[in-house]
Design an enzyme around this catalytic site. Structure first.
Site, PDB file in Angstrom:
ATOM      1  N   CYS A   2       0.825  -1.208   0.000  1.00 50.28           N
ATOM      2  CA  CYS A   2       0.000   0.000   0.000  1.00 50.28           C
ATOM      3  C   CYS A   2       0.862   1.263   0.000  1.00 50.28           C
ATOM      4  CB  CYS A   2      -0.859   0.026   1.253  1.00 50.28           C
ATOM      5  SG  CYS A   2      -1.795  -1.472   1.511  1.00 50.28           S
ATOM      6  N   ARG A  27       4.654   0.573  -6.276  1.00 50.00           N
ATOM      7  CA  ARG A  27       4.725  -0.292  -5.091  1.00 50.00           C
ATOM      8  C   ARG A  27       3.825  -1.504  -5.210  1.00 50.00           C
ATOM      9  NH1 ARG A  27       6.447   2.730  -0.305  1.00 50.00           N
ATOM     10  NH2 ARG A  27       5.090   1.499   0.999  1.00 50.00           N
ATOM     11  N   TRP A  75      -3.030  -2.604  -1.433  1.00 49.20           N
ATOM     12  CA  TRP A  75      -2.607  -3.941  -1.834  1.00 49.20           C
ATOM     13  C   TRP A  75      -3.304  -4.875  -0.844  1.00 49.20           C
ATOM     14  CZ3 TRP A  75       0.637  -7.970   0.154  1.00 49.20           C
ATOM     15  CH2 TRP A  75       1.157  -8.840  -0.819  1.00 49.20           C
ATOM     16  N   ASN A 101      -1.529   1.756   6.018  1.00 50.89           N
ATOM     17  CA  ASN A 101      -0.626   0.713   5.508  1.00 50.89           C
ATOM     18  C   ASN A 101      -0.269  -0.189   6.672  1.00 50.89           C
ATOM     19  OD1 ASN A 101      -0.557   2.121   3.155  1.00 50.89           O
ATOM     20  ND2 ASN A 101       1.626   2.570   3.178  1.00 50.89           N
ATOM     21  N   GLY A 102      -0.218  -1.494   6.426  1.00 53.92           N
ATOM     22  CA  GLY A 102       0.170  -2.416   7.492  1.00 53.92           C
ATOM     23  C   GLY A 102      -0.966  -3.360   7.826  1.00 53.92           C
ATOM     24  N   GLU A 481      19.348 -15.804  -8.651  1.00 49.65           N
ATOM     25  CA  GLU A 481      18.839 -14.473  -8.959  1.00 49.65           C
ATOM     26  C   GLU A 481      18.254 -14.435 -10.381  1.00 49.65           C
ATOM     27  OE1 GLU A 481      17.940 -12.037  -7.431  1.00 49.65           O
ATOM     28  OE2 GLU A 481      17.954 -10.349  -8.826  1.00 49.65           O
ATOM     29  N   LYS A 485      14.387 -13.469 -11.243  1.00 48.20           N
ATOM     30  CA  LYS A 485      14.060 -12.360 -12.151  1.00 48.20           C
ATOM     31  C   LYS A 485      13.095 -12.840 -13.219  1.00 48.20           C
ATOM     32  CE  LYS A 485      15.040  -9.724 -10.658  1.00 48.20           C
ATOM     33  NZ  LYS A 485      15.527  -9.124  -9.470  1.00 48.20           N
ATOM     34  N   GLU A 488       9.486 -13.791 -11.741  1.00 49.04           N
ATOM     35  CA  GLU A 488       8.621 -12.724 -11.217  1.00 49.04           C
ATOM     36  C   GLU A 488       8.054 -11.832 -12.305  1.00 49.04           C
ATOM     37  OE1 GLU A 488      10.278  -9.937  -8.349  1.00 49.04           O
ATOM     38  OE2 GLU A 488      12.219  -9.984  -9.328  1.00 49.04           O
ATOM     39  N   HIS A 504      20.910 -35.669  -8.635  1.00 45.60           N
ATOM     40  CA  HIS A 504      20.249 -36.164  -7.416  1.00 45.60           C
ATOM     41  C   HIS A 504      18.736 -36.004  -7.464  1.00 45.60           C
ATOM     42  CE1 HIS A 504      24.086 -36.939  -5.551  1.00 45.60           C
ATOM     43  NE2 HIS A 504      24.486 -35.722  -5.911  1.00 45.60           N
ATOM     44  N   LYS A 603       6.600  -3.688  -4.301  1.00 45.06           N
ATOM     45  CA  LYS A 603       8.003  -3.282  -4.284  1.00 45.06           C
ATOM     46  C   LYS A 603       8.582  -3.366  -2.879  1.00 45.06           C
ATOM     47  CE  LYS A 603      11.790  -1.589  -5.960  1.00 45.06           C
ATOM     48  NZ  LYS A 603      12.646  -2.594  -6.637  1.00 45.06           N
TER      49      LYS A 603
END
Ligand code: M6R
Length: 608
Positions: A2, A27, A75, A101-102, A481, A485, A488, A504, A603
């Site tokens: 948010c 965000r 969000w 937010n939260g 990484e 990338k 996502e 394995h 974000k």
């Protein structure tokens, strides 16, 4: 996650709020809204979908009169994305309005208590409870009421508050969630990050946990949790607002990929003075360094991956045991951390809830903590014993690029510094590595000069359902990484494996046409990697190798080859990262994905 913007000043508030929300779009969010105080009424417009839809609904802000207001991008956590669940939320009597937010952890209990006192709720959110609680506890004085609210709620919050009874005053409270106050000329702001207010001011003050801010157009006053006023010194955020704009690039991600030569230079050059590494104010005296018997590196997502590269480097050159631990695991793991442990917390945003909790735990265990952070004055930066800013500039795309590579660069500096103080690296090797670091910006530029081949391969693989990445040691770290990338931003299933682990289990997934990216940049591991490549190919898989110019043999053996400029084996992860970022970017572009704002992602992850 948010986003919050709040404004009080001489301008019409709604257009300022809408612009601020546009700046916060990066965000990640699913709905948005604004509220403005008009005389002694609070008018709210909110909607699901993009801020553009909100702008339309509010006719660019013209529909709302008034010079004070709050805005929010939501969000969803509690309650599905819907108009009614969007913020701002009004109290039952319409006299108070909040954006939050939260997460309010005890909202269910508070809600039933408030409902029992006759105040009806409209939404399924945890946040609405704050608006209702303000009405319920209101004693005629907002500061005392907000203190009571803070006593009752548990969880994390940054909240912007309007009161129809104080039509020229904006309030804010916070706990464990970022909130800054922007100080302008006859206008003031609250924002969940600088970006929302940066075009109006560069002077900011952090609101600390438990504090209350009271803003009018001419004055800002801060109160502690006892209601006493607190003096605060503003700091300057010298980020240029143009850095938060696309500047002709189709996506922020691509722009930020191209900013990496400059970003890496900003991380490195202020700290390399001739043959000396000066790490800001961190006391790397022999006494301090020799006390360290363990290093823990903690972070989430890409920051964690940067930590794995750092682990290899620090162990190799400092001969200290290094654990790289996911912050979300660390905090529930009874970690081995004491006053001889150096804890390095890595976070681009400096606000990631798990990483912040890990930092606090490490400190509680007596560890000295260093934060490697990009965002100035963020919570992790402020709470760590020392901070090394990466100086990468604002990173807007959800997928980190320059944030990640600058973290790796900062870890190299820490590793080299410790090795030098401990006298376990030869002067020659130390100077050689410093020289290699200094060359990185030019080598990245060399990759960026011509990305056609990377794009060509990427587009060729765009329809694949699954891509594997393999490598050994730091190439494995870089593979992790690369896979993150890709998944996502393109939504292709991508998985990284330590190349030696294929046999394995994983190799059973390889069949005709399966694509594997093999990272082969460690000269002592070429032959081992070659065997892994052969094993994939003999099961019908296609292998695209990533190696340096001078490694001709891999090119002949793999089905395709992408190269990085020749460089020391120890610094290849930064260069391979750039190639893999471009690879992921062009696959996602070909698939028509929302590259800067991938679905379901945020974000800055400020909730656990
Ligand atoms: O702001 P932080 O560095 O603490 O963020 C950590 C992760 O959330 C972040 O790296 C995430 O994995 C990115 N989306 C990766 O591109």
């Amino acid at each position: 996650m948010c986003g919050i913007i709040g404004y009080v000043g001489g301008k019409q508030a709604a257009p300022v709020l809408l612009k601020g929300l546009q700046r916060l779009e990066y965000r990640g969010y699913d709905s948005s809204g604004i509220a403005v105080v008009d005389s002694d009424n609070i008018d709210v417009i909110k909607t699901t979908g993009k801020v553009a839809t909100l702008c339309e609904k509010a006719n660019g802000g013209k529909k709302l009169n008034g010079n004070i207001g709050i805005g929010h991008t939501r969000w969803a956590t509690h309650g599905a994305p819907s108009d009614v669940n969007s913020h701002p939320h009004l109290s039952a009597d319409g006299r108070f309005c909040i954006v939050h937010n939260g997460i309010i952890e005890n909202f269910a209990e508070l809600k039933s208590d408030i409902i029992a006192h006759g105040l009806p709720f409209k939404s399924d959110t945890d946040s609405e409870v704050i608006a209702q609680l303000i009405q319920y506890l209101y004693d005629g004085d907002m500061i005392s009421t907000l203190r009571k609210v803070m006593e009752r709620v548990t969880g994390s919050y940054a909240v912007g508050i309007l009161s129809a009874d104080a039509p020229d005053t904006l309030y804010a409270i916070r706990k464990d969630n970022p909130l800054v106050v922007g100080l302008g000329q006859n206008e003031n702001f609250i924002a969940s990050d600088f970006a929302a207010a940066l075009e109006h001011t560069h002077n900011f003050v952090q609101l600390n946990d438990g504090e209350i801010a009271r803003l009018t157009s001419r004055a800002v006053t801060f109160f502690d949790n006892n209601g006493n006023t607190v003096e605060k010194t503003p700091y300057l955020v010298d980020w240029d607002i143009s850095l938060a704009e696309k500047d002709g690039y189709p996506h922020f991600m691509l722009k930020e990929i191209y900013e990496q030569p400059k970003a890496i230079k900003s991380t490195l050059s202020p700290r390399i003075k001739g043959d000396n590494i000066i790490l800001d104010k961190i006391d790397f005296s022999a006494n301090n360094v020799n006390r360290i018997n363990r290093v823990n590196i903690v972070g989430c997502g890409s920051a964690y991956h940067a930590g794995i590269v750092g682990k290899h480097f620090i162990e190799k050159y400092c001969r200290i045991g290094v654990d790289c631990i996911l912050a979300s695991e660390y905090i529930y793991s009874n970690p081995i951390t004491d006053n001889r442990t150096l804890t390095i917390v890595i976070s681009q945003s400096g606000e990631t809830a798990d990483s912040l909790a890990a930092l606090r735990l490490a400190k509680k265990c007596g560890s000295h903590t260093i934060a490697i952070v990009n965002v100035i004055q963020s919570a992790i930066a402020r709470e760590a014993d020392n901070v090394l800013y990466t100086y990468a500039g604002p990173e807007i795309a959800v997928a980190t690029t320059k944030g990640y590579t600058t973290q790796v660069a900062a870890l190299y500096l820490v590793g080299l510094k410790i090795a030098k103080v401990k006298h376990i690296i030869s002067d020659a090797r130390y100077s050689e590595l410093l020289g290699e670091l200094a060359l990185l910006p030019d080598k990245i530029s060399e990759i960026l000069k011509d990305t056609d081949k990377i794009k060509q391969y990427a587009e060729g693989y765009a329809e694949h359902k699954c891509v594997f990445f393999i490598g050994r040691n730091t190439d494995y770290a870089a593979s992790l990484e690369g896979a993150l990338k890709l998944k996502e931003i393109s939504y292709i299933h991508a998985e990284a494996y330590a190349a030696g682990e294929l046999k394995h289990g994983t190799i059973s997934l390889i069949e005709k046409g399966t694509v594997t990216l093999a990272l082969v940049t460690q000269s002592d591991l070429y032959s081992k990697m070659l065997s892994n490549i052969k094993a994939v190919q003999s099961r019908g898989g296609d292998v695209l190798a990533i190696s340096s110019y001078n490694n001709k043999q891999i090119g002949e053996e793999a089905d395709g080859l992408l190269t990085i400029p020749d460089c020391d084996d120890d610094v290849t992860p930064i260069l391979t990262a750039v190639v893999l970022q471009i690879f992921a970017y062009y696959i996602a572009a070909k698939r028509g994905c929302d590259i800067d704002k991938p679905r379901n992602l945020a974000k800055s992850v400020t909730v656990e």
